[in-house]
Design a protein around this motif. Structure first.
Motif, short mmCIF file in Angstrom:
data_model
loop_
_atom_site.label_atom_id
_atom_site.label_comp_id
_atom_site.label_asym_id
_atom_site.label_seq_id
_atom_site.Cartn_x
_atom_site.Cartn_y
_atom_site.Cartn_z
N HIS A 175 -6.34 -5.77 14.48
CA HIS A 175 -6.18 -6.96 13.45
C HIS A 175 -4.93 -7.77 13.98
O HIS A 175 -4.07 -7.14 14.47
CB HIS A 175 -5.90 -6.83 12.12
N PHE A 195 -1.18 -11.94 7.49
CA PHE A 195 -1.29 -10.45 7.65
C PHE A 195 -1.52 -10.26 9.03
O PHE A 195 -2.62 -10.76 9.64
CB PHE A 195 -2.82 -9.96 6.78
N GLU A 253 -2.42 -15.07 3.08
CA GLU A 253 -2.67 -14.25 4.12
C GLU A 253 -3.51 -15.18 4.94
O GLU A 253 -4.29 -15.80 4.21
CB GLU A 253 -3.54 -12.98 3.88
N TRP A 296 -12.53 -6.72 11.36
CA TRP A 296 -13.51 -6.10 10.55
C TRP A 296 -15.05 -6.68 10.88
O TRP A 296 -16.04 -6.19 10.31
CB TRP A 296 -13.42 -6.30 9.15
N TYR A 298 -9.29 -16.15 5.64
CA TYR A 298 -9.91 -15.72 6.87
C TYR A 298 -11.12 -16.01 7.37
O TYR A 298 -12.18 -15.44 7.56
CB TYR A 298 -10.03 -14.19 6.78
N PHE A 350 0.70 -1.11 -0.15
CA PHE A 350 -0.07 -0.02 -0.09
C PHE A 350 1.01 1.34 0.17
O PHE A 350 0.70 2.26 0.72
CB PHE A 350 -0.79 -0.01 1.10
N ASN A 356 -3.46 -5.83 -5.01
CA ASN A 356 -3.94 -6.66 -3.65
C ASN A 356 -5.36 -7.25 -3.96
O ASN A 356 -6.25 -6.04 -4.19
CB ASN A 356 -3.64 -5.80 -2.59
N GLU A 357 -6.03 -8.26 -3.52
CA GLU A 357 -7.30 -8.65 -3.60
C GLU A 357 -7.97 -7.80 -4.70
O GLU A 357 -9.03 -7.34 -4.15
CB GLU A 357 -7.67 -8.72 -2.22
N ASP A 412 -5.96 -15.68 0.21
CA ASP A 412 -6.07 -14.94 1.65
C ASP A 412 -7.19 -15.82 2.11
O ASP A 412 -8.61 -15.81 1.76
CB ASP A 412 -6.75 -13.73 1.36
N ARG A 417 -9.46 1.82 0.11
CA ARG A 417 -8.50 1.17 -0.82
C ARG A 417 -9.32 0.39 -2.04
O ARG A 417 -10.42 0.43 -1.81
CB ARG A 417 -7.65 0.54 -0.23
N GLU A 437 -7.01 -1.14 11.01
CA GLU A 437 -6.42 -2.58 11.21
C GLU A 437 -5.77 -2.51 12.67
O GLU A 437 -5.00 -3.66 12.61
CB GLU A 437 -5.84 -3.17 10.07
N ASN A 447 -3.02 -11.93 -4.82
CA ASN A 447 -3.81 -12.76 -3.79
C ASN A 447 -5.38 -12.83 -3.92
O ASN A 447 -5.90 -11.72 -4.35
CB ASN A 447 -3.40 -12.23 -2.37
C1 GLA Z 1 -7.11 -8.64 3.35
C2 GLA Z 1 -6.05 -7.71 2.72
C3 GLA Z 1 -5.16 -7.35 3.75
C4 GLA Z 1 -5.82 -6.99 5.00
C5 GLA Z 1 -6.44 -8.38 5.75
C6 GLA Z 1 -6.91 -7.98 7.06
O1 GLA Z 1 -6.87 -9.81 3.20
O2 GLA Z 1 -5.54 -8.37 1.58
O3 GLA Z 1 -4.60 -6.09 3.05
O4 GLA Z 1 -6.62 -5.90 4.92
O5 GLA Z 1 -7.61 -8.43 4.60
O6 GLA Z 1 -7.39 -9.13 7.35
#
Ligand code: GLA
Ligand code: ZN
Length: 686
Positions: free
Chosen positions: A362, A349, A311, A319, A281, A44, A148-149, A279, A110, A359, A254
C-alpha cells in the motif's frame, strides 16, 4: 477555525508498533522534512496494549506520544478497538461474528467484533476509558479516533436478541410490528417476540440472478437501521468513556467507502461525532465528480461544517486486482479537491509502509527504501510546505450553495431491498446523475439529509424519493409554497417509512405538491429506451431526449406538461411536468433521461433562479469556492493530464499557492491547482 489547529493538519496513520525503536527516531526526522504535524496512532494495538483480561501495558505508547510531542507532532489517538486480540476470541467467542449464512467466524483479520457482544462492549469501553485516563494531560493529544472504519453485519444470537429489543422499543406492541411489516403476507403473523429472527440468507433473503432479495423489505430495512444503530451504540460507549474523563475531548471515527458506505446511516452518525472524518480511496479512473459529490456529502452531514480527510493513499492501493501508482501531481490535486469542498486536514494511510502482511504494497509517505529520496516522499513534502505556507487562510471558510440534493440512507436501503419493478435501479447512481449535471455547470451543491433546513435553497432536488419519512412531504410543500423550486423523479412518494405503500395513487404524499397521478410504472430492459419530447413549455426548448430504466403513465391533476413520451403505448402521455405550488414550483421527471436533458433542465432552472456558476471552465477543470471574512477563494483544479486554458476575469487575482497574480485567460498546468483570492464574495456561489 476548526479549533484543532491554526493550519490545515497534515499527516496520517502511523504504526510504530510494527517497527523497532530506532526506526521511530528516523521517522521523526522524516516527518519534519515532510511538514507532518499529526499522526494517528494506536489504531490496531489492542493486542499489544492488553495481553489478557486484566493487564494493560501502555509504556510503548507513552514513548510514542512523548516522541511525537518532542517533535511537534500532535496525536490523533486511536482507541485501537477495530481488531480484537486473539485471546479474547478464544476465551470469549461471543466477540466473533456470524455471517448471513449462519457461519460463525473464527479469529482472524480485523473489523471482526460483533457489535452486540457483551465482551466487546465491556472491553472496548474499558480500553477507551483507560486510554483517556492515561493521556488526558498529554500535550501531544489533539483528538480521538474511535475504533476504525466501523461497520459490517453480524447475524449472531446476541444480535438477534438485541434486534428483538430494538423492535420492541420501536413498535411497542406486536400488533404494531405485524402491521408495519405486513406479516399477513405469506402467513408471517408473530405472536411472540421470540419468534422473530434476523432477516438473512438463512431466513428471508435469497438470491435471484445475482441480486440479493428479501421477502420482507420492511424487516430488512429495520435490520439495516438496527445494525447501523448497534455500531453507533459501540461508538457512543467509547466516546462517552473518553468524555467522562475528558469532557471537552474531540472525538471522531473515520467513515469508509469514500463516505457512501451503505450499512451505516452517516447522517445519524454525524450527530454523535465532534467532527466528520473521511477515508477517500478513489480508483485512478473514477470520475472526479463522484469524489466531489462524496466530499460535499461529508460537508453536508453536519450542516456545512468542515471535515477531516482522515485517510487517502499517497500513491497506490493494495486491495484491488491491479493497484496502479497515482501519477505525479495527482495526490496533491486530490488533496486540494478535498480542501476545496471543506476538508481541514489532509492525512494519509500511512506514514511508513509496512514490511509484512496485507498492506505491504500500500502507498505510504515513507517507502520500503526508508529514506526521503523518492518521488512520493518529495511530493508529500512539497504539499507539506504548501500547507504550512497557507496557514489559517482557509480554516473556517464556508461554502455557499443555492442548490441542495437530498441524500437519505433509509431511502437507499428501501429502494434496493425492493423486489420490483426493477433491480436495475441503483440509488447512488441516480443521485450521482443529478449531482453531475450541476458539477458540469460549476454550480455548487450541498448534499443534505431529510432533517436539514431547506428554506435558504433556491432549488431542492430529491432523486427517486421512494420513501417519504414522517413530515417530509409537508416540509417540501412548505418549502415550495414559499417560493422554492422542487424537483423529483420517477419512483417517488411510493411508500412510508415502514415500506408500506401510500394508498390512493402514486406519488402518494407528494401527489398534491406535484399535481399528478402516476397510474403505472413500466421498467425497461437495459437495452430498451423511450424518449422525452419537449413541447417548448416552461422555458425549455423543443427537442427530443432519450430516456430509459423506468417510464411511468401519469395523469395531470393541475400540473402542466413539459415533455411527453415519444413511443410505446403511452406515446403522447406526459413524461415531465411542472406544477405551480404557492409561490414556487414542483417538477416531476417520470423517467431516467440522458445527460443532455438534465443539463438543459438545470441550465434553465439555475438561470431562472439567478444561480451563478462559480466560474466558467473547460472540460476537466473543476471549480468551486469557499468564502471567509468577506473574501472568496476560488479553487480551479485541472484533472486533465494536459494544461488547460481558463479565463479568470479581467481583474488580477492573487493565487495563494504560487503567489502570483492571474488575470484574463491563463494556462493551468496539467493536474495543476489555483486558489484565487477574490476581494469580495459577492459574485458567484451565492
Ligand atoms: C482503510 C483502513 C486503513 C487501511 C486503509 C488501506 O481505510 O482504515 O486501516 O487499511 O484502508 O487503504
Ligand atoms: Zn452479532
Amino acid at each position: 477555525m476548526n479549533g484543532l489547529s491554526n493550519k490545515i493538519l497534515y499527516g496520517g496513520d502511523y504504526n510504530p508498533e510494527q517497527w523497532p525503536r530506532d526506526v521511530w527516531e528516523e521517522d521523526m526526522r522524516l516527518f519534519k522534512l515532510a511538514g507532518i504535524d499529526i499522526a494517528t496512532v494506536n489504531v490496531f494495538s489492542w493486542a499489544r496494549n492488553q495481553p489478557d483480561e486484566k493487564t494493560y501495558r501502555f509504556e510503548w505508547l507513552d514513548d510514542v506520544m512523548d516522541l511525537l510531542h518532542a517533535n511537534g507532532v500532535r496525536a490523533c489517538l486511536g482507541t485501537g478497538t477495530a481488531a480484537h486480540p486473539a485471546w479474547m476470541a478464544r476465551h470469549h467467542p461471543d466477540v466473533l461474528t456470524v455471517d448471513s449464512q449462519g457461519r460463525k467466524k473464527k479469529y482472524g483479520r480485523r473489523h471482526n467484533s460483533c457489535p452486540n457482544s457483551p465482551t466487546f462492549r465491556l472491553y472496548s469501553e474499558r480500553m477507551a476509558e483507560r486510554l483517556a485516563e492515561r493521556y488526558k494531560d498529554h500535550p501531544a493529544l489533539l483528538l480521538w479516533h474511535v475504533n476504525n472504519e466501523m461497520g459490517w453485519r453480524c447475524y449472531c444470537d446476541n444480535c438477534e436478541r438485541a434486534f428483538r429489543a430494538w423492535l420492541q422499543e420501536r413498535y411497542g406492541t406486536l400488533e404494531a410490528l405485524n402491521s408495519a411489516w405486513y406479516t399477513s403476507f405469506w402467513g408471517h403473523t408473530f405472536y411472540d417476540w421470540e419468534e422473530i429472527v434476523l432477516p438473512s440468507q438463512q431466513s428471508e433473503h435469497f438470491n435471484v440472478s445475482g441480486h440479493e432479495s428479501t421477502a420482507f423489505p420492511a424487516m430488512s430495512i429495520d435490520y439495516d437501521r438496527f445494525n447501523s444503530d448497534s455500531f453507533l451504540a459501540c461508538y457512543k460507549l467509547e466516546r462517552d468513556a473518553i468524555k467522562s474523563v475528558i469532557p471537552d475531548a474531540i472525538v471522531t471515527t473515520n467513515f469508509q467507502s469514500n463516505g457512501t458506505y451503505k450499512p451505516l446511516d452517516y447522517f445519524k452518525w454525524a450527530k454523535e461525532l465532534d467532527i466528520v472524518a473521511l477515508d477517500s480511496y478513489p480508483d485512478n479512473d473514477m470520475p472526479m465528480s463522484q469524489i466531489a459529490m462524496r466530499h460535499d456529502l461529508m460537508r453536508g452531514l453536519k450542516n456545512g461544517e468542515p471535515f477531516l480527510l482522515m485517510e487517502q493513499s499517497p500513491s497506490q492501493l493494495n486491495w484491488k486486482d491491479v493497484n496502479p501508482l497515482k501519477r505525479p501531481g495527482v495526490m496533491r490535486l486530490w488533496s486540494y479537491q478535498a480542501v476545496a469542498r471543506g476538508a481541514e486536514a489532509v492525512m494519509f494511510f500511512q506514514l511508513r509502509r509496512s514490511a509484512g502482511a496485507f498492506e505491504k504494497f500500500h502507498g505510504a509517505v515513507i517507502d520500503h527504501a526508508g529514506h526521503e529520496h523518492t518521488r512520493v516522499f518529495s511530493e508529500c513534502a512539497e504539499l507539506g510546505r504548501e500547507l504550512q505556507q497557507l496557514g489559517d487562510k482557509l480554516l473556517g471558510a464556508t461554502t455557499k450553495s443555492k442548490v441542495a440534493i437530498v441524500f437519505d440512507w433509509d431511502n437507499w436501503w428501501a429502494i434496493e431491498h425492493s423486489s420490483g419493478p426493477t433491480k436495475q435501479l441503483k440509488y447512488l447512481r441516480q443521485i450521482q446523475r443529478y449531482y453531475d449535471a450541476f458539477y458540469a455547470l460549476n454550480v455548487q451543491v450541498d448534499m443534505i439529509g431529510t432533517d436539514t433546513e431547506v428554506g435558504d435553497y433556491a432549488l431542492v432536488i430529491a432523486p427517486v424519493l421512494y420513501m417519504i419519512k414522517p413530515g417530509f412531504a409537508e416540509k417540501l410543500e412548505t418549502y415550495t409554497a414559499s417560493g422554492g423550486t422542487f424537483v423529483t423523479t420517477f419512483f417517488s412518494g411510493i411508500v412510508q417509512e415502514n415500506d408500506l405503500v401510500s394508498l390512493g395513487g402514486y406519488p402518494g404524499e407528494l401527489r398534491r405538491l406535484l399535481g399528478i397521478w402516476v397510474e403505472e410504472i413500466d421498467p425497461l430492459f437495459p437495452d430498451q429506451t423511450n424518449s422525452l419530447v419537449m413541447n417548448g413549455n416552461a422555458g425549455l426548448a423543443k427537442g427530443t431526449y432519450t430516456c430509459g430504466l423506468m417510464c411511468e403513465r401519469l395523469h395531470m391533476e393541475g400540473a402542466e406538461t413539459v415533455a411527453v413520451y415519444g413511443s410505446d403505448f403511452y406515446a403522447g402521455m406526459p413524461a415531465v411536468t411542472r406544477n405551480r405550488f404557492g409561490k414556487g414550483e414542483a417538477w416531476y421527471i417520470s423517467s431516467d433521461p440522458e445527460e443532455r436533458f438534465l443539463s438543459a433542465l438545470f441550465s434553465e432552472l439555475t438561470a431562472s433562479n439567478m444561480i451563478v456558476p462559480v466560474a466558467q471552465t473547460p472540460p476537466g477543470v473543476e471549480a468551486c469556492a469557499r468564502v471567509k471574512d468577506g473574501k472568496r477563494y476560488l479553487f480551479l483544479l485541472n484533472h486533465n493530464d494536459r494544461p488547460s486554458n481558463v479565463y479568470v476575469g479581467p481583474e488580477p487575482l492573487r493565487e495563494l499557492l504560487g503567489g502570483s497574480e492571474i488575470s484574463g485567460e491563463a494556462s493551468l498546468p496539467a493536474h495543476g491547482i489555483w486558489i484565487l483570492e477574490d476581494r469580495n464574495d459577492a459574485q458567484g456561489g451565492d
